[in-house]
Design a protein around this motif. Structure first.
Motif, PDB file in Angstrom:
ATOM      1  N   TRP A   1      40.179  -0.402  88.860  1.00  0.00           N
ATOM      2  CA  TRP A   1      40.264  -1.637  89.626  1.00  0.00           C
ATOM      3  C   TRP A   1      39.834  -2.752  88.684  1.00  0.00           C
ATOM      4  CZ3 TRP A   1      38.386   2.957  91.513  1.00  0.00           C
ATOM      5  CH2 TRP A   1      39.042   3.493  92.634  1.00  0.00           C
ATOM      6  N   ILE A   2      40.762  -3.630  88.362  1.00  0.00           N
ATOM      7  CA  ILE A   2      40.531  -4.627  87.316  1.00  0.00           C
ATOM      8  C   ILE A   2      40.399  -6.004  87.950  1.00  0.00           C
ATOM      9  CG2 ILE A   2      41.418  -5.629  85.194  1.00  0.00           C
ATOM     10  CD1 ILE A   2      42.969  -3.089  84.697  1.00  0.00           C
ATOM     11  N   PRO A   3      39.212  -6.623  87.865  1.00  0.00           N
ATOM     12  CA  PRO A   3      39.049  -7.972  88.422  1.00  0.00           C
ATOM     13  C   PRO A   3      39.912  -8.976  87.678  1.00  0.00           C
ATOM     14  CG  PRO A   3      37.078  -7.293  87.214  1.00  0.00           C
ATOM     15  CD  PRO A   3      37.963  -6.100  87.270  1.00  0.00           C
ATOM     16  N   ALA A   4      40.201 -10.079  88.343  1.00  0.00           N
ATOM     17  CA  ALA A   4      41.149 -11.065  87.806  1.00  0.00           C
ATOM     18  C   ALA A   4      40.779 -11.543  86.411  1.00  0.00           C
ATOM     19  CB  ALA A   4      41.251 -12.256  88.762  1.00  0.00           C
ATOM     20  N   ARG A   5      39.491 -11.764  86.153  1.00  0.00           N
ATOM     21  CA  ARG A   5      39.091 -12.306  84.849  1.00  0.00           C
ATOM     22  C   ARG A   5      39.359 -11.323  83.708  1.00  0.00           C
ATOM     23  NH1 ARG A   5      34.600 -10.815  87.556  1.00  0.00           N
ATOM     24  NH2 ARG A   5      33.189  -9.296  86.554  1.00  0.00           N
ATOM     25  N   LEU A   6      39.532 -10.037  84.042  1.00  0.00           N
ATOM     26  CA  LEU A   6      39.862  -9.028  83.041  1.00  0.00           C
ATOM     27  C   LEU A   6      41.340  -8.655  83.080  1.00  0.00           C
ATOM     28  CD1 LEU A   6      36.806  -6.615  83.486  1.00  0.00           C
ATOM     29  CD2 LEU A   6      37.077  -8.469  81.814  1.00  0.00           C
ATOM     30  N   ALA A   7      42.098  -9.349  83.945  1.00  0.00           N
ATOM     31  CA  ALA A   7      43.536  -9.078  84.079  1.00  0.00           C
ATOM     32  C   ALA A   7      44.322 -10.331  83.652  1.00  0.00           C
ATOM     33  CB  ALA A   7      43.856  -8.653  85.500  1.00  0.00           C
ATOM     34  N   TYR A   8      45.057 -10.933  84.586  1.00  0.00           N
ATOM     35  CA  TYR A   8      45.875 -12.101  84.244  1.00  0.00           C
ATOM     36  C   TYR A   8      45.245 -13.422  84.653  1.00  0.00           C
ATOM     37  CZ  TYR A   8      49.583  -8.771  83.165  1.00  0.00           C
ATOM     38  OH  TYR A   8      50.320  -7.751  82.612  1.00  0.00           O
ATOM     39  N   GLY A   9      44.061 -13.377  85.281  1.00  0.00           N
ATOM     40  CA  GLY A   9      43.303 -14.588  85.565  1.00  0.00           C
ATOM     41  C   GLY A   9      44.034 -15.564  86.467  1.00  0.00           C
ATOM     42  N   GLU A  10      43.692 -16.842  86.304  1.00  0.00           N
ATOM     43  CA  GLU A  10      44.259 -17.893  87.156  1.00  0.00           C
ATOM     44  C   GLU A  10      45.754 -18.085  86.935  1.00  0.00           C
ATOM     45  OE1 GLU A  10      42.175 -21.540  86.868  1.00  0.00           O
ATOM     46  OE2 GLU A  10      40.290 -20.724  87.643  1.00  0.00           O
ATOM     47  N   ARG A  11      46.243 -17.713  85.787  1.00  0.00           N
ATOM     48  CA  ARG A  11      47.667 -17.900  85.492  1.00  0.00           C
ATOM     49  C   ARG A  11      48.533 -16.896  86.249  1.00  0.00           C
ATOM     50  NH1 ARG A  11      50.940 -20.186  81.688  1.00  0.00           N
ATOM     51  NH2 ARG A  11      52.835 -19.045  81.151  1.00  0.00           N
ATOM     52  N   GLY A  12      48.067 -15.654  86.343  1.00  0.00           N
ATOM     53  CA  GLY A  12      48.888 -14.624  86.957  1.00  0.00           C
ATOM     54  C   GLY A  12      50.147 -14.375  86.143  1.00  0.00           C
ATOM     55  N   VAL A  13      51.137 -13.794  86.761  1.00  0.00           N
ATOM     56  CA  VAL A  13      52.468 -13.628  86.167  1.00  0.00           C
ATOM     57  C   VAL A  13      53.454 -14.191  87.168  1.00  0.00           C
ATOM     58  CG1 VAL A  13      54.194 -12.032  85.267  1.00  0.00           C
ATOM     59  CG2 VAL A  13      51.764 -11.545  84.930  1.00  0.00           C
ATOM     60  N   PRO A  14      53.995 -15.392  86.925  1.00  0.00           N
ATOM     61  CA  PRO A  14      54.859 -16.041  87.916  1.00  0.00           C
ATOM     62  C   PRO A  14      55.965 -15.123  88.420  1.00  0.00           C
ATOM     63  CG  PRO A  14      54.371 -17.556  86.132  1.00  0.00           C
ATOM     64  CD  PRO A  14      53.813 -16.218  85.716  1.00  0.00           C
TER      65      PRO A  14
ATOM     66  N   VAL B   1      49.604  -0.875  72.256  1.00  0.00           N
ATOM     67  CA  VAL B   1      48.476  -1.122  71.358  1.00  0.00           C
ATOM     68  C   VAL B   1      47.349  -1.710  72.203  1.00  0.00           C
ATOM     69  CG1 VAL B   1      47.689  -2.309  69.283  1.00  0.00           C
ATOM     70  CG2 VAL B   1      50.078  -1.544  69.453  1.00  0.00           C
ATOM     71  N   LEU B   2      46.204  -1.075  72.212  1.00  0.00           N
ATOM     72  CA  LEU B   2      45.144  -1.476  73.129  1.00  0.00           C
ATOM     73  C   LEU B   2      44.606  -2.877  72.855  1.00  0.00           C
ATOM     74  CD1 LEU B   2      43.132   1.831  73.625  1.00  0.00           C
ATOM     75  CD2 LEU B   2      44.820   0.765  75.127  1.00  0.00           C
ATOM     76  N   SER B   3      44.763  -3.360  71.648  1.00  0.00           N
ATOM     77  CA  SER B   3      44.309  -4.718  71.340  1.00  0.00           C
ATOM     78  C   SER B   3      45.265  -5.774  71.870  1.00  0.00           C
ATOM     79  CB  SER B   3      44.150  -4.894  69.825  1.00  0.00           C
ATOM     80  OG  SER B   3      45.396  -4.721  69.165  1.00  0.00           O
ATOM     81  N   GLN B   4      46.414  -5.360  72.413  1.00  0.00           N
ATOM     82  CA  GLN B   4      47.437  -6.315  72.843  1.00  0.00           C
ATOM     83  C   GLN B   4      47.671  -6.293  74.353  1.00  0.00           C
ATOM     84  OE1 GLN B   4      50.948  -5.546  70.469  1.00  0.00           O
ATOM     85  NE2 GLN B   4      49.870  -5.866  68.544  1.00  0.00           N
ATOM     86  N   VAL B   5      46.822  -5.608  75.096  1.00  0.00           N
ATOM     87  CA  VAL B   5      46.963  -5.564  76.551  1.00  0.00           C
ATOM     88  C   VAL B   5      45.781  -6.295  77.188  1.00  0.00           C
ATOM     89  CG1 VAL B   5      48.297  -3.434  76.518  1.00  0.00           C
ATOM     90  CG2 VAL B   5      45.806  -3.327  76.695  1.00  0.00           C
ATOM     91  N   MET B   6      45.804  -6.436  78.503  1.00  0.00           N
ATOM     92  CA  MET B   6      44.743  -7.162  79.203  1.00  0.00           C
ATOM     93  C   MET B   6      43.388  -6.508  78.934  1.00  0.00           C
ATOM     94  SD  MET B   6      45.248  -5.991  83.189  1.00  0.00           S
ATOM     95  CE  MET B   6      47.016  -6.293  83.228  1.00  0.00           C
ATOM     96  N   PRO B   7      42.314  -7.301  78.888  1.00  0.00           N
ATOM     97  CA  PRO B   7      40.996  -6.770  78.521  1.00  0.00           C
ATOM     98  C   PRO B   7      40.540  -5.598  79.386  1.00  0.00           C
ATOM     99  CG  PRO B   7      40.962  -9.166  78.493  1.00  0.00           C
ATOM    100  CD  PRO B   7      42.295  -8.766  79.055  1.00  0.00           C
ATOM    101  N   GLY B   8      40.718  -5.691  80.694  1.00  0.00           N
ATOM    102  CA  GLY B   8      40.274  -4.620  81.564  1.00  0.00           C
ATOM    103  C   GLY B   8      41.025  -3.323  81.332  1.00  0.00           C
ATOM    104  N   TRP B   9      42.308  -3.444  81.046  1.00  0.00           N
ATOM    105  CA  TRP B   9      43.131  -2.266  80.785  1.00  0.00           C
ATOM    106  C   TRP B   9      42.696  -1.599  79.490  1.00  0.00           C
ATOM    107  CZ3 TRP B   9      46.976   0.762  78.661  1.00  0.00           C
ATOM    108  CH2 TRP B   9      47.810   1.449  79.555  1.00  0.00           C
ATOM    109  N   SER B  10      42.476  -2.411  78.449  1.00  0.00           N
ATOM    110  CA  SER B  10      42.045  -1.881  77.158  1.00  0.00           C
ATOM    111  C   SER B  10      40.681  -1.198  77.276  1.00  0.00           C
ATOM    112  CB  SER B  10      41.967  -3.021  76.141  1.00  0.00           C
ATOM    113  OG  SER B  10      41.436  -2.569  74.907  1.00  0.00           O
ATOM    114  N   GLU B  11      39.762  -1.856  77.962  1.00  0.00           N
ATOM    115  CA  GLU B  11      38.429  -1.269  78.135  1.00  0.00           C
ATOM    116  C   GLU B  11      38.508   0.055  78.881  1.00  0.00           C
ATOM    117  OE1 GLU B  11      34.159  -2.125  80.415  1.00  0.00           O
ATOM    118  OE2 GLU B  11      35.743  -3.660  80.438  1.00  0.00           O
ATOM    119  N   GLY B  12      39.297   0.088  79.942  1.00  0.00           N
ATOM    120  CA  GLY B  12      39.384   1.293  80.747  1.00  0.00           C
ATOM    121  C   GLY B  12      39.976   2.465  79.993  1.00  0.00           C
TER     122      GLY B  12
END
Length: 245
Positions: A208-221, A184-195
């Motif tokens: 190519w999705i910049p960090a602020r449109l992906a997982y940001g400072e948190r990342g995925v541990p 569901v596009l509303s439930q994925v990272m912003p850059g992915w949904s936009e693309g």
């Protein structure tokens, strides 16, 4: 999108404190000949030691291995501890806090480094032939065009995709499982949904999705570092369900 399981740092720290065993930064010289490992008990014991050393590596900078081994032998023999339980709890908490502080500082430094690396990469990549940029900073390239309909922000799409880091290391792929994903596009990272909303059904794009449109400072541990710029190659197979407009 699937995320790999990850053991929280706090859990490792608690295990480290409770188990009374760790590795030193540099191996200590052997005090006796290597064990013969000529029985099932000996082999099992050695493997347990190896596993403990790997699991409890986060405390290696904070402990004296010889003192640790003394504590292990004393506890194993049932001798009383010179440190009572309230004091032991305080020491565990202090050790855990030191390790958390060290981990957080390292993550902040890594986030800063990754953000700069991503910005530098995108600045150059956006000038490459065929690469387009949106107002948000998302970059994309059409690998295969099509004439199908485009999804909306609330739609469910069926896709194949490959996710990778800037160094090319792949962290996820539906091709490896031979099973497309429905998202569901509303439930994925912003850059992915936009693309994906730029894509006609039947097309294949690289993003190519910049960090602020992906997982940001948190990342995925354990899987994606903080402030990581991500690369996705996406094939839009169909719009599997229409959401509210």
């Amino acid at each position: 999108m699937k995320l790999a399981p990850h053991l929280p740092v706090a859990a490792l720290l608690l295990a480290a404190s409770a188990a009374l065993f760790a590795c030193s930064r540099a191996p200590s010289p052997p005090t006796s000949a290597p064990p013969a490992l000529d029985s099932e008990r000996a082999r099992a014991s050695y493997v347990v030691g190896l596993d403990m050393a790997k699991t409890l590596a986060p405390v290696r900078e904070d402990v004296d291995i010889e003192v640790v081994l003394q504590a292990v032998r004393a506890a194993y023999d049932g001798r009383p501890s010179p440190i009572d339980e309230p004091a032991a709890q305080r020491i565990r908490a202090q050790l855990s806090q030191r390790l958390r502080d060290r981990h957080d500082a390292a993550q902040r430094e890594l986030a800063k480094k990754n953000l700069q690396a991503g910005d530098d990469f995108l600045a150059g990549n956006g000038k490459q032939p065929g690469v387009r940029s949106t107002a948000s900073g998302l970059q994309y390239q059409v690998l295969k065009d099509a004439q199908g309909p485009k999804p909306n922000a609330q739609d469910t799409v069926r896709v194949n995709y490959i996710g990778a880091r800037l160094d090319g290391a792949k962290f996820e792929s539906t091709y490896d499982t031979d099973h497309p994903a429905e998202l569901v596009l509303s439930q994925v990272m912003p850059g992915w949904s936009e693309g994906v909303r730029l894509m006609p059904v039947g097309s294949r794009y690289r993003f190519w999705i910049p960090a602020r449109l992906a997982y940001g400072e948190r990342g995925v541990p354990g899987q994606i570092e903080p402030n990581a710029t991500l690369v996705f190659e996406v094939e839009l197979l169909e719009i599997a369900g229409r959401g509210a407009p």
